[in-house]
Design a protein around this motif. Structure first.
Motif, PDB file in Angstrom:
ATOM      1  N   ALA A  88       0.835  -1.205   0.000  1.00  0.00           N
ATOM      2  CA  ALA A  88       0.000   0.000   0.000  1.00  0.00           C
ATOM      3  C   ALA A  88       0.868   1.253   0.000  1.00  0.00           C
ATOM      4  N   PHE A  89       1.902   1.278   0.851  1.00  0.00           N
ATOM      5  CA  PHE A  89       2.784   2.444   0.900  1.00  0.00           C
ATOM      6  C   PHE A  89       3.601   2.564  -0.395  1.00  0.00           C
ATOM      7  N   GLY A  90       4.005   1.397  -0.927  1.00  0.00           N
ATOM      8  CA  GLY A  90       4.767   1.398  -2.186  1.00  0.00           C
ATOM      9  C   GLY A  90       3.944   2.024  -3.296  1.00  0.00           C
ATOM     10  N   MET A  91       2.674   1.589  -3.393  1.00  0.00           N
ATOM     11  CA  MET A  91       1.806   2.132  -4.430  1.00  0.00           C
ATOM     12  C   MET A  91       1.563   3.630  -4.193  1.00  0.00           C
ATOM     13  N   PHE A  92       1.353   3.985  -2.930  1.00  0.00           N
ATOM     14  CA  PHE A  92       1.123   5.395  -2.576  1.00  0.00           C
ATOM     15  C   PHE A  92       2.322   6.244  -3.047  1.00  0.00           C
ATOM     16  N   GLY A  93       3.522   5.777  -2.739  1.00  0.00           N
ATOM     17  CA  GLY A  93       4.736   6.500  -3.115  1.00  0.00           C
ATOM     18  C   GLY A  93       4.849   6.650  -4.620  1.00  0.00           C
ATOM     19  N   PHE A  94       4.567   5.566  -5.342  1.00  0.00           N
ATOM     20  CA  PHE A  94       4.666   5.599  -6.804  1.00  0.00           C
ATOM     21  C   PHE A  94       3.669   6.606  -7.393  1.00  0.00           C
ATOM     22  N   LEU A  95       2.424   6.551  -6.874  1.00  0.00           N
ATOM     23  CA  LEU A  95       1.392   7.446  -7.413  1.00  0.00           C
ATOM     24  C   LEU A  95       1.689   8.907  -7.095  1.00  0.00           C
ATOM     25  N   VAL A  96       2.249   9.153  -5.904  1.00  0.00           N
ATOM     26  CA  VAL A  96       2.602  10.530  -5.540  1.00  0.00           C
ATOM     27  C   VAL A  96       3.728  11.024  -6.461  1.00  0.00           C
ATOM     28  N   LEU A 117      -9.080   5.720   3.307  1.00  0.00           N
ATOM     29  CA  LEU A 117      -9.408   7.151   3.413  1.00  0.00           C
ATOM     30  C   LEU A 117      -8.168   7.958   3.807  1.00  0.00           C
ATOM     31  N   LEU A 118      -7.393   7.407   4.753  1.00  0.00           N
ATOM     32  CA  LEU A 118      -6.187   8.117   5.186  1.00  0.00           C
ATOM     33  C   LEU A 118      -5.178   8.244   4.040  1.00  0.00           C
ATOM     34  N   LEU A 119      -5.063   7.171   3.248  1.00  0.00           N
ATOM     35  CA  LEU A 119      -4.162   7.221   2.093  1.00  0.00           C
ATOM     36  C   LEU A 119      -4.667   8.252   1.076  1.00  0.00           C
ATOM     37  N   ALA A 120      -5.988   8.275   0.886  1.00  0.00           N
ATOM     38  CA  ALA A 120      -6.581   9.225  -0.066  1.00  0.00           C
ATOM     39  C   ALA A 120      -6.316  10.661   0.380  1.00  0.00           C
ATOM     40  N   ILE A 121      -6.474  10.913   1.683  1.00  0.00           N
ATOM     41  CA  ILE A 121      -6.222  12.276   2.200  1.00  0.00           C
ATOM     42  C   ILE A 121      -4.738  12.631   1.977  1.00  0.00           C
ATOM     43  N   GLY A 122      -3.868  11.656   2.243  1.00  0.00           N
ATOM     44  CA  GLY A 122      -2.434  11.876   2.043  1.00  0.00           C
ATOM     45  C   GLY A 122      -2.118  12.204   0.594  1.00  0.00           C
ATOM     46  N   TYR A 123      -2.793  11.487  -0.319  1.00  0.00           N
ATOM     47  CA  TYR A 123      -2.561  11.704  -1.754  1.00  0.00           C
ATOM     48  C   TYR A 123      -3.010  13.117  -2.154  1.00  0.00           C
ATOM     49  N   PHE A 178      -1.347   3.206   9.159  1.00  0.00           N
ATOM     50  CA  PHE A 178      -1.846   4.184   8.184  1.00  0.00           C
ATOM     51  C   PHE A 178      -2.157   5.540   8.830  1.00  0.00           C
ATOM     52  N   ILE A 179      -2.243   5.553  10.171  1.00  0.00           N
ATOM     53  CA  ILE A 179      -2.499   6.835  10.857  1.00  0.00           C
ATOM     54  C   ILE A 179      -1.321   7.794  10.627  1.00  0.00           C
ATOM     55  N   SER A 180      -0.161   7.214  10.269  1.00  0.00           N
ATOM     56  CA  SER A 180       1.004   8.076   9.997  1.00  0.00           C
ATOM     57  C   SER A 180       0.740   9.019   8.820  1.00  0.00           C
ATOM     58  N   MET A 181      -0.304   8.729   8.038  1.00  0.00           N
ATOM     59  CA  MET A 181      -0.679   9.616   6.939  1.00  0.00           C
ATOM     60  C   MET A 181      -1.208  10.961   7.461  1.00  0.00           C
ATOM     61  N   LEU A 182      -1.727  10.936   8.710  1.00  0.00           N
ATOM     62  CA  LEU A 182      -2.339  12.158   9.235  1.00  0.00           C
ATOM     63  C   LEU A 182      -1.334  13.288   9.423  1.00  0.00           C
TER      64      LEU A 182
END
Lengths: 529, 249
Positions: A359-367, A433-439, A498-502
């Motif tokens: 999940a974090f890998g994908m998040f990083g790539f998309l960002v 949701l937390l990942l989406a907010i981070g994105y 995932f709370i680390s996204m906050l």
């Protein structure tokens, strides 16, 4: 032919002489050439039976060739359906087409120049000599065979594009026919691939290798023909060489004969494409984006009844952007990137399930992808355009209004991508949701970055300094956000990670607000260029 | 020198030229006028042999796409596009070779001097400014001493000296028996030397006038607005009638 010969020789001579004025380019070419020579020498020196040579599965090369061929087929059919391809430059139109030179000689010149360019583009294969030698045990004959297959594929591809343009130009029914054939072909290939996937115990890798190694794939245009030619040359299979040559040459000759049969009428067939490419090159030179420069030509949109501007002052800026967006995309804010990123999210979600790392890998790539998309989004052009300087409103309000639509885009993307991710992988909705907010938060900081770049980076005359400063600003701003994620994720348990996204999101939003506060008056400070 | 008969050009569903007919004689300057999108550049490209069309275009009795016609014809496009990797002089040498010219160097030198390009001989096409590119395009067009010259917006982007040179050259060519077609929006620039004018709208020639018929006194600008505005008004009235008609139905 005297004039055309002179033209070719002089252009080549001047291209080489021009390098004297571009030492960086010359050094680049020298290094490139020396590397290629070195790689060729090394691959010759090492004997074929050396222990260092591994014999990897040749089906990898077959697969790559077929994939490349299918990719080219799609690109050339696509360009044939829109503007066609061209063998000429705009200078040829102005100087050669109107000169008293036989149109057949001019066509030959176009073919020869295109062949030369195709041959040059195949240099990347020579760059792979070392890899092909050591990992696949390829010798010079195999590499020459690969070069031949690739070059023929690119050259005939250009001709195919012209043929499709000739066949479909101004005839919507024929366009639909070609599109339908391509779709049927694609679906057929996908079905065969799926059946093979089932047969190969649901292994995608084995299914792809099996398809690439099958006999029938050789009959698929371009990728298949190229593979048939390559395997034929490799195995000394005469029938395969003859068949694939007939397919390629047949296509090429059919187009050349059609072009040569109608006096000079092919001039018009290549004119649209030549003008299109010329305008794109001109736009690039003038530092506009190609998309902006040629969009009007290529994607003429119909203006629907009832679509009109609303609002006054800075609201008019937002309304104008929204109106343009509605005309550009069928569904506002959703484009090819949204679909592609959602597909990635679906695949990662389905494969990795609830894996935090994935999940974090994908998040990083998309960002990371989002950063480059923001660089090319209309905002950077918007705040450089003269009209925004002239609107009688405070600079900060204008910048904020101009950025608003750009900010909605990552929010919409985030909502779609991470909903797909949650549904496909069974991730819990709160984490998604937390990942989406981070994105979305990362999107906001990139928009802020576009503004701040205008203040700090744009004024620099040196392009290298510009690039270095741009990267430094990015690192300086984004590093604390990443540190927040790492630190908080170290403290938290796996299930709450995932709370680390906050804190990440909070930091991004706060810094974006600060950027707008401090640099929002960019329009009052910068110079119109 | 030039005969255009029943030329129609369609781009998919768009009718760019609709049954165009006109002639240009030797020693005549013919001006194509009209608003944007009227079809002026399209007919020029048709005459230059760059587009397919229905109808007939003859240059000195030869089919316009024949080699014989091309020997007599020069086309100066609106947007110049020199070869980026040829120098100014090499462009001229290329033209000399393409048109099989002999003893061309003196003419080339004179042309370069007239357009203040003689110090730019060794400059590459890619190093020239837009105005310089346009001047080079003119020199290349004029070098083979064509008998029919097609100018598509020739004065855009040029400095006053170059504009004066073009005007002088146009008059010289006319006096030497050349036929000239100029497509332009800049009415003032051709007011002093035009012989015939064709005013185009929506792909058609709406009116043709000869200076010798007394149109000179009327003035090109007045003539242009009189014809274009009256056509526009007629078009608007027709559209209103159609709208009213469909409402009543």
């Amino acid at each position: 032919m005297k004039a055309i010969g002179y033209l070719i020789i002089m252009q080549m001579k001047n291209r080489i002489l021009a390098l004297k004025r571009q030492p960086a380019k010359m050094i680049g070419y020298i290094i490139f050439t020396l590397t290629i020579i070195g790689l060729i020498v090394l691959s010759i020196v090492v004997p074929r039976d050396s222990e260092d040579i591994k014999l990897a599965d040749p089906r990898i090369i077959y697969l790559a060739l077929v994939a490349l061929g299918l990719f080219f087929l799609t690109i050339y059919v696509g360009s044939g359906l829109s503007t066609g391809s061209t063998l000429f430059s705009m200078s040829d139109v102005g100087f050669l087409f109107t000169a008293p030179i036989s149109s057949k000689k001019i066509l030959l010149y176009g073919l020869l120049s295109t062949f030369g360019r195709s041959l040059l583009s195949s240099v990347f294969i020579i760059y792979q000599v070392f890899n092909l030698r050591f990992n696949f045990g390829f010798g010079s004959s195999e590499i020459i065979a690969l070069l031949a297959a690739y070059t023929v594929m690119v050259l005939i591809g250009q001709l195919l594009s012209i043929a499709i343009y000739l066949f479909t130009n101004g005839k919507p029914q024929r366009k639909r026919l070609v599109k339908t054939l391509m779709i049927i072909g694609g679906i057929g290939l996908a079905i065969v691939l799926y059946i093979t996937y089932i047969q190969e115990a649901r292994s995608i890798k084995n299914a792809l290798y099996s398809v690439a190694d099958s006999g029938w794939i050789g009959y698929i245009p371009f990728g298949g023909w190229a593979l048939m030619l390559f395997k034929g040359l490799l195995e000394g299979h005469v029938l395969n060489i003859v068949l694939s040559t007939v397919f390629f040459l047949g296509t090429g000759l059919a187009v050349i004969l059609t072009l040569a049969s109608g006096k000079a009428d092919y001039y018009e067939d290549v004119l649209v494409s030549t003008e299109y490419i010329f305008k794109a090159q001109l736009a690039m030179k003038e530092k506009k984006t190609t998309v902006h420069a040629v969009a009007n030509e290529k994607n003429r949109k119909r203006v629907k009844e009832g679509q009109r501007l609303k609002g006054t002052g800075v609201k008019a800026i937002i309304q104008r952007q929204l109106l343009e967006l509605r005309r550009r995309n069928r569904i506002p804010f959703i484009n090819g990137y949204t679909i592609m990123a959602s597909l990635i999210a679906a695949v990662v979600g389905a494969k990795a399930g609830g894996s935090t790392g994935a999940a974090f890998g994908m998040f990083g790539f998309l960002v990371y992808m989002q950063y480059f998309l923001t660089l090319f989004n209309p905002l950077s052009t918007e705040i450089k355009s003269p009209y925004i300087f002239m609107i009688p409103e405070p600079a900060r309000k204008k910048v904020l209004a101009a950025s608003l639509v750009s900010f909605i885009k990552p929010c919409v993307d985030a909502l779609i991508i991470f909903t797909v991710f949650a549904v496909a992988g069974g991730t819990d909705p709160l984490s998604a949701l937390l990942l989406a907010i981070g994105y979305a938060a990362a999107g906001s900081i990139f928009i802020g970055l576009a503004i701040i770049n205008q203040r700090i980076v744009e004024g620099q005359p040196n392009i290298f300094l510009k690039a270095i400063l741009g990267i430094l600003v990015l690192v300086f701003i984004i590093v604390p956000a990443v540190v927040f994620v790492v630190l908080t994720s170290m403290i938290l348990d796996e299930q709450y990670v995932f709370i680390s996204m906050l804190p990440f999101s909070l930091y991004c939003f706060l810094v974006t607000g600060l950027i707008f506060l401090l640099a929002g008056d960019v329009l009052d400070k910068m110079e119109l260029k | 020198m030039l005969s255009v008969r029943g030329v129609t050009k369609k781009y998919a569903k768009v009718l760019a030229n609709d049954n165009i007919n006109f002639d240009v004689s030797s020693g005549e300057i013919s001006v194509l006028l009209g608003p944007n999108g009227a079809g002026k550049s399209t007919i020029i490209k048709c005459i230059a042999g760059l587009l397919k069309y229905t109808g007939s275009i003859k240059v000195n009795g030869h089919d316009n796409k024949s080699i014989a016609a091309k020997r007599e014809l020069a086309y100066i496009p609106e947007v110049p596009a020199p070869y980026p990797m040829l120098t100014v002089w090499e462009h001229l040498e290329f033209i000399a070779r393409a048109y099989s010219l002999s003893d061309w160097t003196g003419d080339a030198q004179v042309l370069l001097e007239r357009f203040e390009m003689d110090d730019k001989k060794k400059k590459l096409g890619s190093d020239l400014s837009k105005g310089m590119q346009q001047k080079l395009s003119l020199c290349c067009g004029l070098l083979p001493r064509p008998r029919l010259i097609l100018f598509d917006e020739p004065m855009i982007g040029l400095d006053p000296h170059a504009i004066k040179q073009i005007k002088d050259i146009i008059v010289e060519q006319k006096n030497a028996g050349g036929a000239i077609i100029i497509s332009t929006h800049m009415l003032d620039s051709v007011a002093e030397f035009w012989d015939t004018t064709h005013i185009m709208m929506d792909g058609r020639i709406e009116a043709s006038r000869r200076r010798s018929d007394g149109t000179e006194n009327e003035g090109l600008e007045d003539l242009y607005f009189e014809i274009v505005e009256s056509k526009r008004q007629a078009k608007r009235a027709e559209q209103e009638n159609n709208t009213n008609g469909s409402k009543e139905n």
